[in-house]
Design a protein around this motif. Sequence first.
Motif, PDB file in Angstrom:
ATOM      1  N   CYS A 106       0.832  -1.215   0.000  1.00  0.00           N
ATOM      2  CA  CYS A 106       0.000   0.000   0.000  1.00  0.00           C
ATOM      3  C   CYS A 106       0.861   1.258   0.000  1.00  0.00           C
ATOM      4  O   CYS A 106       0.416   2.306  -0.462  1.00  0.00           O
ATOM      5  CB  CYS A 106      -0.919   0.018   1.220  1.00  0.00           C
ATOM      6  N   ASN A 107       2.082   1.150   0.534  1.00  0.00           N
ATOM      7  CA  ASN A 107       2.992   2.293   0.597  1.00  0.00           C
ATOM      8  C   ASN A 107       2.285   3.529   1.162  1.00  0.00           C
ATOM      9  O   ASN A 107       2.369   4.623   0.628  1.00  0.00           O
ATOM     10  CB  ASN A 107       3.567   2.590  -0.793  1.00  0.00           C
ATOM     11  N   ALA A 108       1.555   3.294   2.274  1.00  0.00           N
ATOM     12  CA  ALA A 108       0.697   4.357   2.783  1.00  0.00           C
ATOM     13  C   ALA A 108       0.822   4.610   4.278  1.00  0.00           C
ATOM     14  O   ALA A 108       0.115   5.454   4.799  1.00  0.00           O
ATOM     15  CB  ALA A 108      -0.754   4.023   2.456  1.00  0.00           C
ATOM     16  N   GLY A 109       1.690   3.904   4.990  1.00  0.00           N
ATOM     17  CA  GLY A 109       1.813   4.114   6.431  1.00  0.00           C
ATOM     18  C   GLY A 109       2.818   3.152   7.031  1.00  0.00           C
ATOM     19  O   GLY A 109       3.582   2.507   6.316  1.00  0.00           O
ATOM     20  N   GLY A 110       2.785   3.052   8.350  1.00  0.00           N
ATOM     21  CA  GLY A 110       3.709   2.184   9.062  1.00  0.00           C
ATOM     22  C   GLY A 110       3.223   0.752   9.122  1.00  0.00           C
ATOM     23  O   GLY A 110       2.031   0.497   9.293  1.00  0.00           O
ATOM     24  N   VAL A 111       4.177  -0.181   8.997  1.00  0.00           N
ATOM     25  CA  VAL A 111       3.875  -1.610   9.063  1.00  0.00           C
ATOM     26  C   VAL A 111       4.893  -2.267   9.980  1.00  0.00           C
ATOM     27  O   VAL A 111       6.092  -2.247   9.695  1.00  0.00           O
ATOM     28  CB  VAL A 111       3.929  -2.275   7.668  1.00  0.00           C
ATOM     29  N   GLY A 112       4.413  -2.835  11.073  1.00  0.00           N
ATOM     30  CA  GLY A 112       5.280  -3.539  12.015  1.00  0.00           C
ATOM     31  C   GLY A 112       4.881  -4.994  12.110  1.00  0.00           C
ATOM     32  O   GLY A 112       3.697  -5.317  12.209  1.00  0.00           O
ATOM     33  N   LYS A 113       5.885  -5.869  12.049  1.00  0.00           N
ATOM     34  CA  LYS A 113       5.643  -7.319  12.096  1.00  0.00           C
ATOM     35  C   LYS A 113       6.072  -7.815  13.481  1.00  0.00           C
ATOM     36  O   LYS A 113       7.237  -7.683  13.849  1.00  0.00           O
ATOM     37  CB  LYS A 113       6.440  -7.988  10.984  1.00  0.00           C
ATOM     38  N   TYR A 114       5.136  -8.376  14.246  1.00  0.00           N
ATOM     39  CA  TYR A 114       5.390  -8.855  15.601  1.00  0.00           C
ATOM     40  C   TYR A 114       5.245 -10.381  15.622  1.00  0.00           C
ATOM     41  O   TYR A 114       4.153 -10.907  15.848  1.00  0.00           O
ATOM     42  CB  TYR A 114       4.435  -8.189  16.594  1.00  0.00           C
ATOM     43  N   GLY A 115       6.366 -11.057  15.378  1.00  0.00           N
ATOM     44  CA  GLY A 115       6.365 -12.508  15.243  1.00  0.00           C
ATOM     45  C   GLY A 115       6.002 -13.251  16.516  1.00  0.00           C
ATOM     46  O   GLY A 115       5.231 -14.205  16.483  1.00  0.00           O
ATOM     47  N   ARG A 116       6.557 -12.839  17.658  1.00  0.00           N
ATOM     48  CA  ARG A 116       6.264 -13.545  18.920  1.00  0.00           C
ATOM     49  C   ARG A 116       4.792 -13.433  19.310  1.00  0.00           C
ATOM     50  O   ARG A 116       4.212 -14.370  19.826  1.00  0.00           O
ATOM     51  CB  ARG A 116       7.129 -13.001  20.051  1.00  0.00           C
ATOM     52  N   SER A 117       4.216 -12.283  19.072  1.00  0.00           N
ATOM     53  CA  SER A 117       2.805 -12.060  19.423  1.00  0.00           C
ATOM     54  C   SER A 117       1.868 -12.395  18.263  1.00  0.00           C
ATOM     55  O   SER A 117       0.645 -12.366  18.432  1.00  0.00           O
ATOM     56  CB  SER A 117       2.596 -10.609  19.837  1.00  0.00           C
ATOM     57  N   ASN A 118       2.422 -12.669  17.094  1.00  0.00           N
ATOM     58  CA  ASN A 118       1.673 -13.096  15.917  1.00  0.00           C
ATOM     59  C   ASN A 118       0.625 -12.078  15.460  1.00  0.00           C
ATOM     60  O   ASN A 118      -0.533 -12.413  15.266  1.00  0.00           O
ATOM     61  CB  ASN A 118       1.029 -14.468  16.167  1.00  0.00           C
ATOM     62  N   PHE A 119       1.046 -10.819  15.292  1.00  0.00           N
ATOM     63  CA  PHE A 119       0.155  -9.821  14.718  1.00  0.00           C
ATOM     64  C   PHE A 119       0.957  -8.837  13.876  1.00  0.00           C
ATOM     65  O   PHE A 119       2.180  -8.771  13.962  1.00  0.00           O
ATOM     66  CB  PHE A 119      -0.676  -9.086  15.781  1.00  0.00           C
ATOM     67  N   VAL A 120       0.235  -8.073  13.056  1.00  0.00           N
ATOM     68  CA  VAL A 120       0.835  -7.027  12.235  1.00  0.00           C
ATOM     69  C   VAL A 120       0.215  -5.698  12.654  1.00  0.00           C
ATOM     70  O   VAL A 120      -1.002  -5.580  12.796  1.00  0.00           O
ATOM     71  CB  VAL A 120       0.604  -7.277  10.728  1.00  0.00           C
ATOM     72  N   HIS A 121       1.064  -4.711  12.850  1.00  0.00           N
ATOM     73  CA  HIS A 121       0.640  -3.340  13.154  1.00  0.00           C
ATOM     74  C   HIS A 121       0.548  -2.588  11.832  1.00  0.00           C
ATOM     75  O   HIS A 121       1.465  -2.650  11.019  1.00  0.00           O
ATOM     76  CB  HIS A 121       1.680  -2.685  14.067  1.00  0.00           C
ATOM     77  N   MET A 122      -0.566  -1.874  11.624  1.00  0.00           N
ATOM     78  CA  MET A 122      -0.719  -1.008  10.450  1.00  0.00           C
ATOM     79  C   MET A 122      -1.180   0.352  10.948  1.00  0.00           C
ATOM     80  O   MET A 122      -2.109   0.435  11.751  1.00  0.00           O
ATOM     81  CB  MET A 122      -1.752  -1.573   9.477  1.00  0.00           C
ATOM     82  N   ASP A 123      -0.517   1.406  10.471  1.00  0.00           N
ATOM     83  CA  ASP A 123      -0.944   2.749  10.854  1.00  0.00           C
ATOM     84  C   ASP A 123      -0.888   3.691   9.664  1.00  0.00           C
ATOM     85  O   ASP A 123      -0.301   3.381   8.632  1.00  0.00           O
ATOM     86  CB  ASP A 123      -0.141   3.283  12.050  1.00  0.00           C
ATOM     87  N   SER A 124      -1.526   4.850   9.827  1.00  0.00           N
ATOM     88  CA  SER A 124      -1.576   5.843   8.754  1.00  0.00           C
ATOM     89  C   SER A 124      -0.577   6.973   8.992  1.00  0.00           C
ATOM     90  O   SER A 124      -0.758   8.076   8.475  1.00  0.00           O
ATOM     91  CB  SER A 124      -2.997   6.396   8.607  1.00  0.00           C
ATOM     92  N   GLY A 125       0.491   6.686   9.724  1.00  0.00           N
ATOM     93  CA  GLY A 125       1.583   7.635   9.904  1.00  0.00           C
ATOM     94  C   GLY A 125       2.522   7.581   8.709  1.00  0.00           C
ATOM     95  O   GLY A 125       2.167   7.100   7.630  1.00  0.00           O
ATOM     96  N   PRO A 126       3.766   8.062   8.889  1.00  0.00           N
ATOM     97  CA  PRO A 126       4.744   8.017   7.795  1.00  0.00           C
ATOM     98  C   PRO A 126       5.033   6.579   7.338  1.00  0.00           C
ATOM     99  O   PRO A 126       4.910   5.635   8.124  1.00  0.00           O
ATOM    100  CB  PRO A 126       6.013   8.626   8.416  1.00  0.00           C
ATOM    101  N   VAL A 127       5.412   6.428   6.092  1.00  0.00           N
ATOM    102  CA  VAL A 127       5.735   5.108   5.551  1.00  0.00           C
ATOM    103  C   VAL A 127       7.039   4.624   6.189  1.00  0.00           C
ATOM    104  O   VAL A 127       8.059   5.317   6.132  1.00  0.00           O
ATOM    105  CB  VAL A 127       5.881   5.157   4.011  1.00  0.00           C
ATOM    106  N   ARG A 128       6.986   3.446   6.827  1.00  0.00           N
ATOM    107  CA  ARG A 128       8.141   2.844   7.470  1.00  0.00           C
ATOM    108  C   ARG A 128       7.788   1.407   7.811  1.00  0.00           C
ATOM    109  O   ARG A 128       6.614   1.049   7.844  1.00  0.00           O
ATOM    110  CB  ARG A 128       8.544   3.621   8.737  1.00  0.00           C
ATOM    111  N   THR A 129       8.801   0.580   8.044  1.00  0.00           N
ATOM    112  CA  THR A 129       8.589  -0.816   8.447  1.00  0.00           C
ATOM    113  C   THR A 129       9.526  -1.145   9.587  1.00  0.00           C
ATOM    114  O   THR A 129      10.581  -0.524   9.751  1.00  0.00           O
ATOM    115  CB  THR A 129       8.842  -1.793   7.281  1.00  0.00           C
ATOM    116  N   TRP A 130       9.153  -2.151  10.391  1.00  0.00           N
ATOM    117  CA  TRP A 130       9.991  -2.613  11.494  1.00  0.00           C
ATOM    118  C   TRP A 130       9.511  -3.979  11.935  1.00  0.00           C
ATOM    119  O   TRP A 130       8.467  -4.458  11.551  1.00  0.00           O
ATOM    120  CB  TRP A 130       9.951  -1.616  12.660  1.00  0.00           C
ATOM    121  N   ARG A 131      10.359  -4.607  12.734  1.00  0.00           N
ATOM    122  CA  ARG A 131      10.022  -5.883  13.387  1.00  0.00           C
ATOM    123  C   ARG A 131       9.977  -5.641  14.884  1.00  0.00           C
ATOM    124  O   ARG A 131      10.835  -4.978  15.437  1.00  0.00           O
ATOM    125  CB  ARG A 131      11.071  -6.943  13.099  1.00  0.00           C
ATOM    126  N   GLY A 132       8.957  -6.187  15.520  1.00  0.00           N
ATOM    127  CA  GLY A 132       8.814  -6.016  16.969  1.00  0.00           C
ATOM    128  C   GLY A 132       9.221  -7.233  17.745  1.00  0.00           C
ATOM    129  O   GLY A 132       9.508  -8.265  17.255  1.00  0.00           O
TER     130      GLY A 132
END
Length: 189
Positions: A163-189
């Motif tokens: 989507c190239n439209a916000g923040g995306v965080g991948k949380y493997g231990r907790s098994n969920f994905v964070h999606m937000d409408s802030g600046p475009v960025r990615t991370w692992r939690g």
Amino acid sequence: MISKKSPINRRDVLAGLFAATAASAAPVYANAAGFLRGAGDVRRIRLGSPRTGEAVDTIYWVEGQYIPEALSEISWFMRDWRENEVIQYDRRNVDILAATLRLMDTDEAYKVVSGYRSPATNRMLSRRSRGVAQNSYHIRGMAADLKLTSRSIHQMAKAAEACNAGGVGKYGRSNFVHMDSGPVRTWRG
């Protein structure tokens, strides 16, 4: 529609509206960016909460117009369930969630781990976990932590990143994905 505590019933109103636009809602989009620019005639979101037992399956945008009642319903659903506090949830993030779900080609509803968080709830969670940002987009009603049974967190994150439209965080231990409408960025939690 919300299955519990629903302040609004629009099924009959939207049924006719949806029938009139369903034929034009079928185009396949090359990517979510086109969808977010308004390339479709109908936008739909499906959400479920394992914590409250509530569910939303609603059309929130038709032919270039957001439906205020549907956005209010989504805001109620995404409320801080711990404090029962509601703010207007960011419609840009609803678009990101809907576009990501559409890209994954699934009829499954998101399982919402967390939507809006009051400042008090966010402080409490940040004391329990170092993975909770003190100035989180959740506090602004601009973020959601989500799960799907039919898709891996890797698949969800890749679709959200497309989507190239916000923040995306991948949380493997907790098994969920964070999606937000802030600046475009990615991370692992």
